[in-house]
Design a protein around this motif. Structure first.
Motif, PDB file in Angstrom:
ATOM      1  N   ARG A  91       0.837  -1.193   0.000  1.00  0.00           N
ATOM      2  CA  ARG A  91       0.000   0.000   0.000  1.00  0.00           C
ATOM      3  C   ARG A  91       0.874   1.244   0.000  1.00  0.00           C
ATOM      4  O   ARG A  91       2.061   1.195   0.290  1.00  0.00           O
ATOM      5  N   GLY A  92       0.257   2.369  -0.341  1.00  0.00           N
ATOM      6  CA  GLY A  92       0.953   3.637  -0.299  1.00  0.00           C
ATOM      7  C   GLY A  92       1.211   4.199  -1.686  1.00  0.00           C
ATOM      8  O   GLY A  92       0.845   3.621  -2.708  1.00  0.00           O
ATOM      9  N   LEU A  93       1.868   5.357  -1.721  1.00  0.00           N
ATOM     10  CA  LEU A  93       2.142   6.078  -2.964  1.00  0.00           C
ATOM     11  C   LEU A  93       3.482   5.673  -3.545  1.00  0.00           C
ATOM     12  O   LEU A  93       4.488   5.604  -2.841  1.00  0.00           O
ATOM     13  N   LEU A  94       3.478   5.406  -4.848  1.00  0.00           N
ATOM     14  CA  LEU A  94       4.698   5.150  -5.607  1.00  0.00           C
ATOM     15  C   LEU A  94       4.832   6.213  -6.693  1.00  0.00           C
ATOM     16  O   LEU A  94       3.849   6.565  -7.344  1.00  0.00           O
ATOM     17  N   ARG A  95       6.056   6.709  -6.873  1.00  0.00           N
ATOM     18  CA  ARG A  95       6.325   7.643  -7.960  1.00  0.00           C
ATOM     19  C   ARG A  95       7.351   6.993  -8.884  1.00  0.00           C
ATOM     20  O   ARG A  95       8.408   6.544  -8.452  1.00  0.00           O
ATOM     21  N   ASP A 120      -4.480  -1.189  -3.116  1.00  0.00           N
ATOM     22  CA  ASP A 120      -4.113  -0.265  -2.041  1.00  0.00           C
ATOM     23  C   ASP A 120      -2.914   0.613  -2.391  1.00  0.00           C
ATOM     24  O   ASP A 120      -2.421   1.366  -1.549  1.00  0.00           O
ATOM     25  N   ILE A 121      -2.455   0.531  -3.641  1.00  0.00           N
ATOM     26  CA  ILE A 121      -1.314   1.337  -4.079  1.00  0.00           C
ATOM     27  C   ILE A 121      -1.799   2.490  -4.956  1.00  0.00           C
ATOM     28  O   ILE A 121      -2.691   2.325  -5.782  1.00  0.00           O
ATOM     29  N   GLU A 122      -1.193   3.657  -4.741  1.00  0.00           N
ATOM     30  CA  GLU A 122      -1.365   4.798  -5.648  1.00  0.00           C
ATOM     31  C   GLU A 122      -0.087   4.931  -6.470  1.00  0.00           C
ATOM     32  O   GLU A 122       1.014   4.797  -5.939  1.00  0.00           O
ATOM     33  N   LEU A 123      -0.244   5.187  -7.760  1.00  0.00           N
ATOM     34  CA  LEU A 123       0.918   5.261  -8.650  1.00  0.00           C
ATOM     35  C   LEU A 123       0.903   6.575  -9.415  1.00  0.00           C
ATOM     36  O   LEU A 123      -0.101   6.938 -10.032  1.00  0.00           O
ATOM     37  N   GLU A 124       2.018   7.281  -9.354  1.00  0.00           N
ATOM     38  CA  GLU A 124       2.193   8.514 -10.130  1.00  0.00           C
ATOM     39  C   GLU A 124       3.282   8.258 -11.166  1.00  0.00           C
ATOM     40  O   GLU A 124       4.439   8.010 -10.821  1.00  0.00           O
ATOM     41  N   LEU A 125       2.907   8.297 -12.442  1.00  0.00           N
ATOM     42  CA  LEU A 125       3.840   8.047 -13.539  1.00  0.00           C
ATOM     43  C   LEU A 125       4.284   9.391 -14.115  1.00  0.00           C
ATOM     44  O   LEU A 125       3.468  10.149 -14.643  1.00  0.00           O
ATOM     45  N   VAL A 126       5.574   9.682 -14.010  1.00  0.00           N
ATOM     46  CA  VAL A 126       6.146  10.939 -14.480  1.00  0.00           C
ATOM     47  C   VAL A 126       6.886  10.666 -15.785  1.00  0.00           C
ATOM     48  O   VAL A 126       7.916   9.991 -15.792  1.00  0.00           O
ATOM     49  N   PRO A 134      16.331  10.230  -9.245  1.00  0.00           N
ATOM     50  CA  PRO A 134      15.358   9.632  -8.329  1.00  0.00           C
ATOM     51  C   PRO A 134      15.504  10.106  -6.890  1.00  0.00           C
ATOM     52  O   PRO A 134      14.511  10.248  -6.179  1.00  0.00           O
ATOM     53  N   LEU A 135      16.740  10.355  -6.448  1.00  0.00           N
ATOM     54  CA  LEU A 135      16.945  10.758  -5.063  1.00  0.00           C
ATOM     55  C   LEU A 135      16.486  12.190  -4.833  1.00  0.00           C
ATOM     56  O   LEU A 135      15.833  12.488  -3.829  1.00  0.00           O
ATOM     57  N   GLU A 136      16.797  13.076  -5.755  1.00  0.00           N
ATOM     58  CA  GLU A 136      16.439  14.477  -5.576  1.00  0.00           C
ATOM     59  C   GLU A 136      14.945  14.715  -5.779  1.00  0.00           C
ATOM     60  O   GLU A 136      14.359  15.604  -5.160  1.00  0.00           O
ATOM     61  N   GLU A 137      14.306  13.957  -6.654  1.00  0.00           N
ATOM     62  CA  GLU A 137      12.915  14.227  -7.015  1.00  0.00           C
ATOM     63  C   GLU A 137      11.943  13.203  -6.422  1.00  0.00           C
ATOM     64  O   GLU A 137      10.814  13.081  -6.871  1.00  0.00           O
ATOM     65  N   ARG A 138      12.413  12.473  -5.427  1.00  0.00           N
ATOM     66  CA  ARG A 138      11.562  11.534  -4.689  1.00  0.00           C
ATOM     67  C   ARG A 138      10.868  10.524  -5.620  1.00  0.00           C
ATOM     68  O   ARG A 138       9.673  10.269  -5.517  1.00  0.00           O
ATOM     69  N   ILE A 139      11.642   9.988  -6.561  1.00  0.00           N
ATOM     70  CA  ILE A 139      11.161   8.950  -7.463  1.00  0.00           C
ATOM     71  C   ILE A 139      11.547   7.593  -6.879  1.00  0.00           C
ATOM     72  O   ILE A 139      12.704   7.359  -6.546  1.00  0.00           O
ATOM     73  N   ARG A 278       5.809  -2.122  -1.456  1.00  0.00           N
ATOM     74  CA  ARG A 278       5.195  -1.549  -2.656  1.00  0.00           C
ATOM     75  C   ARG A 278       6.238  -1.307  -3.752  1.00  0.00           C
ATOM     76  O   ARG A 278       5.942  -1.463  -4.947  1.00  0.00           O
ATOM     77  N   VAL A 279       7.478  -0.932  -3.357  1.00  0.00           N
ATOM     78  CA  VAL A 279       8.527  -0.737  -4.346  1.00  0.00           C
ATOM     79  C   VAL A 279       8.956  -2.074  -4.936  1.00  0.00           C
ATOM     80  O   VAL A 279       9.138  -2.212  -6.152  1.00  0.00           O
ATOM     81  N   ARG A 280       9.089  -3.078  -4.099  1.00  0.00           N
ATOM     82  CA  ARG A 280       9.542  -4.383  -4.579  1.00  0.00           C
ATOM     83  C   ARG A 280       8.558  -5.006  -5.558  1.00  0.00           C
ATOM     84  O   ARG A 280       8.959  -5.580  -6.573  1.00  0.00           O
ATOM     85  N   VAL A 281       7.259  -4.883  -5.264  1.00  0.00           N
ATOM     86  CA  VAL A 281       6.300  -5.492  -6.184  1.00  0.00           C
ATOM     87  C   VAL A 281       6.269  -4.743  -7.505  1.00  0.00           C
ATOM     88  O   VAL A 281       6.069  -5.347  -8.570  1.00  0.00           O
TER      89      VAL A 281
END
Length: 302
Positions: A91-95, A120-126, A134-139, A278-281
């Motif tokens: 669950r949670g937000l993924l970018r 239960d996952i939210e996904l934001e595709l940029v 990824p580190l600076e932009e929280r990806i 959520r990142v692993r899946v």
């Protein structure tokens, strides 16, 4: 003092550039964030932030403390995720970031499928063709097509896709089909705006560079492909982009024994000991789906 909350207030203030930004991220007020950071400074006996009309800046002690504080919060989040995994769904937000064309052609459909599997996952595709840090932009996860790989990130190789020369059947009917690389000089060659004038090909007799010049150049890969489909000329395209169009006859292969420089595709993510579930899946899902895109020249490497 709630040390964990104070660490969150400090790290968010630094990374978002203001106390008000941290307050929004933590769903609280700016005075509360200010008190939390001040309490943290008192407990440490050092000043971490300079507060001026121009904004926030880190002191020398704050610079040293910030990275460790961020890692402590990540470790805490990992520990919580590990405890909850046995009883909760991801669950949670993924970018996620990816190049525009790969996103439009393939990843958008994959994203919709992924959300169906994990409600239960939210996904934001940029979608962005520039390099997204990824580190600076929280990806959380970045898909990279070609280009240099950052040394501070995990790079999971998904496969290799060659580039091939293609044209529409109507173009070939009107202009004829090149038989050797030098024949391209007599044709309309379409290319990406940032590319070189010449085209490098690998064939049975080794590499050859043809000094083609392009009357039409465009900085968008989808627009370039649309031009090829419309009969405007010949173009070098990655097989993940055109394999289905070749299969259904909307495009034809030109100089079938020659290919251009291949594209390597990787997934990038932070080198954390315990990635959130959520990142692993998402990483495993994309590794499986992207590796199955048509036209790969060799199996996926784990």
């Amino acid at each position: 003092m709630d040390t964990l909350r104070a660490l969150e207030a400090f790290v968010h203030s630094v990374e978002l550039g203001s106390l008000s930004g941290a307050a929004r991220a933590l769903d609280t007020t700016q005075p509360t964030v200010s008190k939390l950071v001040a309490g943290l400074e008192r407990s440490l006996g050092v000043r971490l932030l300079r507060r001026t009309a121009a904004g926030l800046s880190l002191t020398e002690e704050g610079q040293r403390f910030h990275e460790r504080a961020r890692r402590m919060l990540e470790d805490y989040g990992d520990a919580v995720s590990d405890v909850r995994e046995g009883i909760q769904q991801p669950r949670g937000l993924l970018r996620m970031s990816a190049p525009v064309t790969m996103g439009q052609r393939h990843l958008n459909a994959m994203a919709v499928e992924f959300l169906g599997l994990y409600p239960d996952i939210e996904l934001e595709l940029v979608l962005d063709d520039r390099f997204v840090d990824p580190l600076e932009e929280r990806i959380d996860v970045s898909l990279r097509v070609g280009g240099a790989l950052p040394p501070d990130l995990v790079a999971r190789h998904l496969g290799t896709w060659p580039r091939v020369l293609v044209a529409s059947p109507d173009y070939i009917a009107a202009r004829g089909k090149p038989r050797k690389p030098q024949d391209l000089l007599a044709h309309d060659y379409l290319r990406y705006a940032a590319g070189d004038d010449g085209v490098l090909l690998q064939g049975p007799d080794g590499p050859v560079t043809v000094p083609v010049r392009s009357r039409y150049r465009v900085n968008n890969a989808v627009a370039l492909l649309d031009s090829v489909l419309g009969g405007a000329g010949i173009s070098l395209q990655p097989t993940w982009m055109v394999a289905d169009l070749l299969a259904d006859g909307r495009l034809v292969r030109v100089l079938g024994r020659h290919t251009g420089p291949a594209q390597e595709v990787h997934l990038l993510y932070a080198p954390r000991r315990h990635q959130p579930l959520r990142v692993r899946v998402l990483v495993d899902f994309l590794a499986e789906r992207v590796a199955k895109l048509p036209g790969a020249s060799r199996p996926v490497t784990r």
